[in-house]
Scaffold this active site. Sequence first.
Site, mmCIF file in Angstrom:
data_model
loop_
_atom_site.group_PDB
_atom_site.id
_atom_site.type_symbol
_atom_site.label_atom_id
_atom_site.label_comp_id
_atom_site.label_asym_id
_atom_site.label_seq_id
_atom_site.Cartn_x
_atom_site.Cartn_y
_atom_site.Cartn_z
ATOM 1 N N PRO A 38 0.598 -0.977 -0.055
ATOM 2 C CA PRO A 38 0.043 0.102 0.306
ATOM 3 C C PRO A 38 0.882 1.051 -0.005
ATOM 4 O O PRO A 38 -0.012 2.449 -0.099
ATOM 5 C CB PRO A 38 -0.522 0.052 1.055
ATOM 6 C CG PRO A 38 0.126 -1.017 2.325
ATOM 7 C CD PRO A 38 0.551 -2.040 1.608
ATOM 8 N N THR A 57 0.010 -5.643 2.035
ATOM 9 C CA THR A 57 1.476 -5.944 3.035
ATOM 10 C C THR A 57 1.278 -4.893 4.048
ATOM 11 O O THR A 57 0.198 -3.655 4.040
ATOM 12 C CB THR A 57 2.201 -5.612 2.477
ATOM 13 O OG1 THR A 57 2.519 -4.731 1.728
ATOM 14 C CG2 THR A 57 2.191 -7.103 0.945
ATOM 15 N N GLU A 58 1.657 -5.746 5.239
ATOM 16 C CA GLU A 58 1.178 -4.288 6.387
ATOM 17 C C GLU A 58 3.362 -3.964 7.230
ATOM 18 O O GLU A 58 3.149 -2.939 7.995
ATOM 19 C CB GLU A 58 0.897 -5.156 7.502
ATOM 20 C CG GLU A 58 -0.459 -4.525 7.957
ATOM 21 C CD GLU A 58 -1.285 -5.652 8.345
ATOM 22 O OE1 GLU A 58 -0.884 -6.653 9.714
ATOM 23 O OE2 GLU A 58 -2.543 -5.706 8.780
ATOM 24 N N ASP A 107 9.913 -2.624 -7.880
ATOM 25 C CA ASP A 107 11.176 -2.975 -8.092
ATOM 26 C C ASP A 107 11.116 -3.926 -6.832
ATOM 27 O O ASP A 107 11.833 -5.226 -6.735
ATOM 28 C CB ASP A 107 12.176 -2.553 -8.981
ATOM 29 C CG ASP A 107 12.049 -2.163 -10.038
ATOM 30 O OD1 ASP A 107 11.634 -2.692 -10.830
ATOM 31 O OD2 ASP A 107 12.731 -1.191 -10.320
ATOM 32 N N ARG A 135 15.080 11.705 -5.948
ATOM 33 C CA ARG A 135 16.062 11.645 -5.407
ATOM 34 C C ARG A 135 17.326 11.334 -5.683
ATOM 35 O O ARG A 135 18.143 11.219 -5.481
ATOM 36 C CB ARG A 135 15.992 10.335 -4.323
ATOM 37 C CG ARG A 135 15.296 9.155 -4.387
ATOM 38 C CD ARG A 135 14.963 8.790 -2.989
ATOM 39 N NE ARG A 135 14.339 7.280 -2.841
ATOM 40 C CZ ARG A 135 13.321 6.538 -3.234
ATOM 41 N NH1 ARG A 135 12.339 7.433 -4.516
ATOM 42 N NH2 ARG A 135 13.403 5.649 -3.745
ATOM 43 N N GLY A 164 18.410 -1.885 -6.389
ATOM 44 C CA GLY A 164 17.799 -1.568 -5.436
ATOM 45 C C GLY A 164 18.153 -1.436 -3.832
ATOM 46 O O GLY A 164 17.263 -0.537 -2.991
ATOM 47 N N GLU A 165 18.963 -2.069 -3.920
ATOM 48 C CA GLU A 165 19.076 -3.186 -2.352
ATOM 49 C C GLU A 165 20.378 -2.439 -2.547
ATOM 50 O O GLU A 165 21.264 -2.698 -2.804
ATOM 51 C CB GLU A 165 18.745 -4.004 -2.030
ATOM 52 C CG GLU A 165 18.431 -5.163 -0.797
ATOM 53 C CD GLU A 165 17.243 -4.606 -0.472
ATOM 54 O OE1 GLU A 165 16.480 -3.917 0.695
ATOM 55 O OE2 GLU A 165 16.182 -4.902 -1.307
#
Length: 584
Positions: free
Chosen positions: A132, A163-164, A190, A303, A536-537
């Site tokens: 979300p 997902t929380e 991604d 960014r 991206g990690e």
Amino acid sequence: MESGRLESSLWVGNKRYRAVLTGWHFNWTEVDKKNRDKKTISVPVAEVVGVEDGRVEILPQKLVEDTDKDFTVFYVKRSSSGGSSGLLWRLGRTQFSCPSRVLRDQWTKHLRTALKTHSPLRPHKLLVFINPFGGKRKGRKIYHSVVAPLFELAGISSHVIVTERANQARDHLLKKDLAGFDGVVCVGGDGMFSEILHGLIGRTQQEAGLCENDPTVTLEPCSLHIGIIPAGSTDCVCYATVGVIDPLTSALHIVIGDSQPLDVCSVHHASALVHYSVSMLGYGFYGDVLAESEKHRWMGPLRYDFSGTMVYLSNRSYAGIVQYLPADPLLSSPRDKTRCLSGCSVCSRSTEKLFHHFSDSGSLYSSHFSQYSSDLEGDWVSVEGKFRCVSLTCMSSSCPRSPLGLSPSAHLADGTGDLILVWDTNPLGFLKFLYRHTSTQDQFDLPFVEVHRVKAVRFCLPSDKEEEPCEKTGGLSGDEVERSYVETESRNGSQQHLAETGTRGEGTNEQKTVSPFLCGLCCSKTPALSVWNCDGEILPFTDIFSRIHGQLVRLYARGIEDGAALHSCSEECDKCERRCILQK
Ligand SMILES: CCCCCCCCCCCCC/C=C/[C@@H](O)[C@H](CO)NC(=O)CCCCCCCCCCCCCCC
Ligand SMILES: Nc1ncnc2c1ncn2[C@@H]1O[C@H](COP(=O)(O)OP(=O)(O)OP(=O)(O)O)[C@@H](O)[C@H]1O
Ligand SMILES: [Ca+2]
């Protein structure tokens, strides 16, 4: 009469059509008063989304007029996508009228049977994860307004989880019962895709009793397909596999059960799996950009441009030793100017090689039969020096920012990756290299750039390259980066190998890895190290071993459809040499 074939007159509005279902195609040709054929619309049965009794609409909302001589066919319709490299898919809808109810029932029955026969991979049950908070936080809305109505039309049942927390989707896939599901859909960017990738690959290896940590093991391909509904700030995997970032197009690929295999790169450090990557494993510039961008998340997707400019101005290069295992140069080359498009012949040959080997006795077996891969055999090449960046990509990694991508001729599913080495150069030269990613100019045609098609890559630091970190910012030296990871690991009491210590997303991690590059912005001390950007990690290690696993996962996609092949259908369409992909 050919089995499954049906032919009759049908009416659309007040026009009469000669409709023919041949098994593979459903065509309808307008017939004028003198019985002359006018234009034909031809839809491959595999691209029929659904067949409904009566006069039905589903988007923007469902409307049903339950008349007994009518039926409605929904199908994929293509349109050019403007700036993007692929084609947009839209939901076509035609309401047919029959002279009798018996004929109407015959048509709907034949069409539904043809759908079952010719689209074996259509999903019946899907597990859907919605982030979300991804991108502009529109995941839930996109799913309920665009995707869910299509799933309902196609008779797909779905179990939806919003997902929380970060890694919830990955953990669910690793631990919970997945029986009955044909695929997993992620609504997000991604990062969300990466969670699904790790969950599914991990689960598949657990069940196969294979050790993911051992880079020499041939991993088991995942049986569940992955669908991506783009709703993130970077949707590189979607763009590079579909050609457009468009939730409706992606939902249609899922519904009709398209299948696109994808190579996956596993990244290891000291006998442990660190992460999987499909798009970019990058050290130097791209690692620094990611590390810097984490401080400016509030800027949203901008960014990356801001951080990119900052990092570019800091003008850094890093020492390293790169070793790589070249792929067979006779199969393809990263500079052959081809593009991996839908139906790519290089990838098809790789599928044959991977899954359809014939044994001496003539029986079919898979090359995945052996636990240990012969893929890592061959002569390694070693280079050492200072690099602006070192990047490895399993696919083109095209994205809106770079429509042809990091390596425009890379293949989605050929079992290889492209290693791009950008040696230290002057600022103008590096700017030229970066700028060429935004156009059709060849970014590899520069004297300080090399590109190699590879099966595996090793990277390590030269032993004499440790430098003192900056005191002000707390930038870390090489040893310290690794030590910080080990500490985090033991604190969590976990032996998880993957993104637990990465730095994507708010609330994603308890521990943030401090980027060693920071000091380059506040003092003149050159940092010893960059960091690895893995899809991206940020990875917590600099010394890594990475290896490409051919076609380890499959997506509900079909690769990029070539906009240039768009041309109008005609009666000759079936005989046409070019593959006609547009219905008028
Ligand atoms: C002069 C214009 C130069 C434009 C250069 C564009 C190069 C773009 C190459 C994009 C490659 C994307 C690879 C995909 C990576 C994804 O798995 C990952 C996860 O989503 N994304 C990122 O790590 C996000 C990484 C995002 C990297 C963006 C780099 C932007 C650089 C801007 C440099 C400006 C220099 C200006 C000098 C005055
Ligand atoms: N409910 C949640 N709360 C916080 N983080 C979440 C949640 N669900 C998923 N995540 C994490 O959010 C991260 C970013 O998600 P996603 O890729 O969908 O969006 P994004 O805007 O494209 O982000 P990015 O550009 O950082 O990849 C993912 O790495 C995922 O693990
Ligand atoms: Ca590849």
